[in-house]
Scaffold this active site. Structure first.
Site, PDB file in Angstrom:
ATOM      1  N   HIS A  57       0.845  -1.215   0.000  1.00 46.43           N
ATOM      2  CA  HIS A  57       0.000   0.000   0.000  1.00 46.43           C
ATOM      3  C   HIS A  57       0.869   1.249   0.000  1.00 46.43           C
ATOM      4  CE1 HIS A  57      -3.928   2.016   0.887  1.00 46.43           C
ATOM      5  NE2 HIS A  57      -3.055   2.997   1.034  1.00 46.43           N
ATOM      6  N   HIS A  59       1.554   5.342  -2.191  1.00 44.96           N
ATOM      7  CA  HIS A  59       1.083   6.377  -3.130  1.00 44.96           C
ATOM      8  C   HIS A  59       2.303   6.992  -3.803  1.00 44.96           C
ATOM      9  CE1 HIS A  59      -3.148   6.461  -1.724  1.00 44.96           C
ATOM     10  NE2 HIS A  59      -2.577   5.943  -0.645  1.00 44.96           N
ATOM     11  N   GLN A 152      -9.335   9.049  -5.817  1.00 43.24           N
ATOM     12  CA  GLN A 152      -9.072   9.722  -4.534  1.00 43.24           C
ATOM     13  C   GLN A 152     -10.209  10.658  -4.105  1.00 43.24           C
ATOM     14  OE1 GLN A 152      -5.741  10.426  -2.302  1.00 43.24           O
ATOM     15  NE2 GLN A 152      -7.708  10.694  -1.278  1.00 43.24           N
ATOM     16  N   HIS A 210      -9.194   1.586  -0.367  1.00 36.88           N
ATOM     17  CA  HIS A 210      -9.151   2.322   0.884  1.00 36.88           C
ATOM     18  C   HIS A 210     -10.551   2.135   1.468  1.00 36.88           C
ATOM     19  CE1 HIS A 210      -5.671   4.177  -0.950  1.00 36.88           C
ATOM     20  NE2 HIS A 210      -5.416   4.844   0.149  1.00 36.88           N
ATOM     21  N   GLU A 213     -11.422   4.346   6.253  1.00 38.55           N
ATOM     22  CA  GLU A 213     -10.291   5.031   6.886  1.00 38.55           C
ATOM     23  C   GLU A 213     -10.840   6.234   7.636  1.00 38.55           C
ATOM     24  OE1 GLU A 213      -7.210   6.563   4.314  1.00 38.55           O
ATOM     25  OE2 GLU A 213      -5.872   6.977   6.001  1.00 38.55           O
ATOM     26  N   ASP A 309       2.088   3.220   2.970  1.00 43.51           N
ATOM     27  CA  ASP A 309       1.128   4.262   2.598  1.00 43.51           C
ATOM     28  C   ASP A 309       1.813   5.537   2.104  1.00 43.51           C
ATOM     29  OD1 ASP A 309      -1.336   5.347   2.112  1.00 43.51           O
ATOM     30  OD2 ASP A 309      -1.959   5.520   4.199  1.00 43.51           O
ATOM     31  N   TRP A 315       0.251  13.724   3.625  1.00 40.95           N
ATOM     32  CA  TRP A 315      -0.301  13.058   4.798  1.00 40.95           C
ATOM     33  C   TRP A 315       0.744  12.698   5.850  1.00 40.95           C
ATOM     34  CZ3 TRP A 315      -1.686  12.085  -0.266  1.00 40.95           C
ATOM     35  CH2 TRP A 315      -3.003  12.416  -0.598  1.00 40.95           C
TER      36      TRP A 315
END
Ligand code: FE2
Length: 425
Positions: A57, A59, A152, A210, A213, A309, A315
């Site tokens: 996982h 990005h 997203q 996802h 979350e 992630d 983030w």
């Protein structure tokens, strides 16, 4: 008999000792004391030899963008999504590719040789999709990069997400993503899970969403995910990422949910570094940890991995592509401190993550791809404790990264100089 390479004298994750012989890009034999010539010999005596780290996982379109155009002040998921929305129009094909390739270099140096990366499909320009498809090709000889079409901004909430997500799949993105908890209503979230699973079933693809979350215990989209997996015959091909709402759910409901997930063979990927910093941001005290129920899922026979992630993005302000950091944090937050559980945390960032990604060519056995690591640790638990140096990284039969063992040279008053290494006990 001769081989191209032999990795000699290492200890495998199950603590057996074996040499590993490599011919071309394949493992030819895994046996103790192989008596044969080899073009190249790697001395792994006293070291752990393991299959590569796997991150299920990530990005890669957002990585290494920290601070552009500004940092996330609240630290919340929602401000991160908003900030990514500010950054998106500023992205260029070249910048996305350059950052992704830089990250891949970090990954190789850390022994991370398989990555499942979500790619945002809510951009009419398809810029990140095109850039990451190129990166996938360029790194293919040393990193397995699997891409997930990830709407997203919401599959229904963003007006063009549906057509752009389908277009990304047509362009060669191979996993179907989603974000049901970000749709406008619970009902839209439920419908998005259904439609995205139907798209995956029609195309014979895997699903990685996802899912839930959030700290909202009523966010129960994973229930729909398990249901659609059963209905559409997708067992063993569907993963729920994050599942943080489960942390806050009613225990009675969870006692029904976990058997449903196990029955559907839906796997789970919490992302401990991110979950521990993003969840619970709306709490005062006590402040929830937010990570999903890892030991409980394992006890129900649900496959669980750990993902990274984010690294230096809207983030998360830290990260080094080190899956041992991920295992270390996961172990702590899930309180998996028994010897068996600690070993399991190592398996979760290697073999379990590989199974979640469906990597058939992965593992330390004859016939598999010759990708493996020599780690400066005696066993998997020590590797996590030390976040052990990756002394040698081999990808498809070739050494792609080497680094020396870490040590400290101590000069203490009244003591002879000494070298401290590994902090053995
Ligand atoms: Fe994510």
């Amino acid at each position: 008999m001769s081989f191209d390479m032999i990795v000699r004298g290492g200890t495998l994750p199950d603590r057996t000792k074996a040499d590993i012989a490599i011919r071309g890009d394949r493992i030819a034999a895994v046996e103790p004391d192989i008596e044969a010539e080899a073009g190249q010999v790697v001395d792994a005596s006293g070291c752990l030899v393991s299959p590569p780290f796997v991150d299920p996982h990530f990005h890669m379109d957002a990585t290494l963008s920290y601070g552009i155009p500004r940092i996330n002040k609240s630290g919340t998921l929602l401000e991160g999504i908003g900030l990514w929305g500010e950054l998106k129009p500023l992205l260029t094909h070249e910048a996305v590719k350059e950052r992704a390739l830089a990250y891949c270099d970090w990954a190789v140096s850390m022994g991370l040789l398989a990555i499942r990366s979500h790619v945002d499909t809510c951009d009419d320009r398809h810029l990140a999709v095109e850039a990451l498809l190129e990166v996938k090709k360029e790194v293919a000889s040393y990193i397995d990069l699997q891409l997930v079409a990830f709407p997203q901004d919401g599959f229904y909430r963003s007006p063009t997400a549906r057509e752009n997500t389908i277009r990304a799949l047509d362009m060669g993105v191979e996993v179907v993503g989603g974000i049901p908890h970000f749709e406008r209503t619970m009902e839209d979230g439920r419908r998005s899970v259904t439609e995205l699973c139907e798209i995956a079933a029609e195309r014979g693809l895997r699903v990685d969403m996802h899912c839930d979350e959030t700290d909202d215990p009523m966010s129960r989209h994973v229930e729909q995910l398990a249901y659609e997996t059963q209905r559409l015959g997708l067992q063993g091909r569907v993963n729920g990422s994050h599942l943080t709402s489960m942390h806050s759910m009613d225990n009675y409901y969870v006692s029904k949910l976990l058997p449903l997930m196990a029955e559907a063979q839906v796997s789970a990927v919490p992302n401990p570094l991110i979950n521990i910093v993003i969840q619970g941001r709306h709490d005062t005290y006590p402040k929830r940890r937010g990570m999903t129920r890892v030991p409980e899922m394992l006890a129900h026979g649900i496959r669980v991995g750990f993902g990274q992630d984010c690294v230096l993005d809207p983030w998360y302000p830290l990260g080094t592509a080190d899956m041992l950091d991920v295992a270390f944090m996961g172990l702590h937050v899930a309180q998996m401190t028994s010897p068996a559980d600690m070993k399991r945390c190592f398996d979760m960032v290697t073999v379990e993550n590989a199974a979640i990604m469906g990597l058939d060519d992965y593992g330390l056995s004859a016939g598999k791809k010759a990708s493996l690591l020599v780690l400066d640790a005696a066993d998997p638990v020590e590797a996590i404790r030390l976040r052990a140096q990756r002394l040698c990284v081999i990808a498809s039969g070739k050494i792609v990264s080497e680094r020396p063992a870490a040590h400290a040279r101590l000069r203490l008053p009244g003591r002879p100089d000494l070298v401290s290494r590994r902090h053995e006990h």
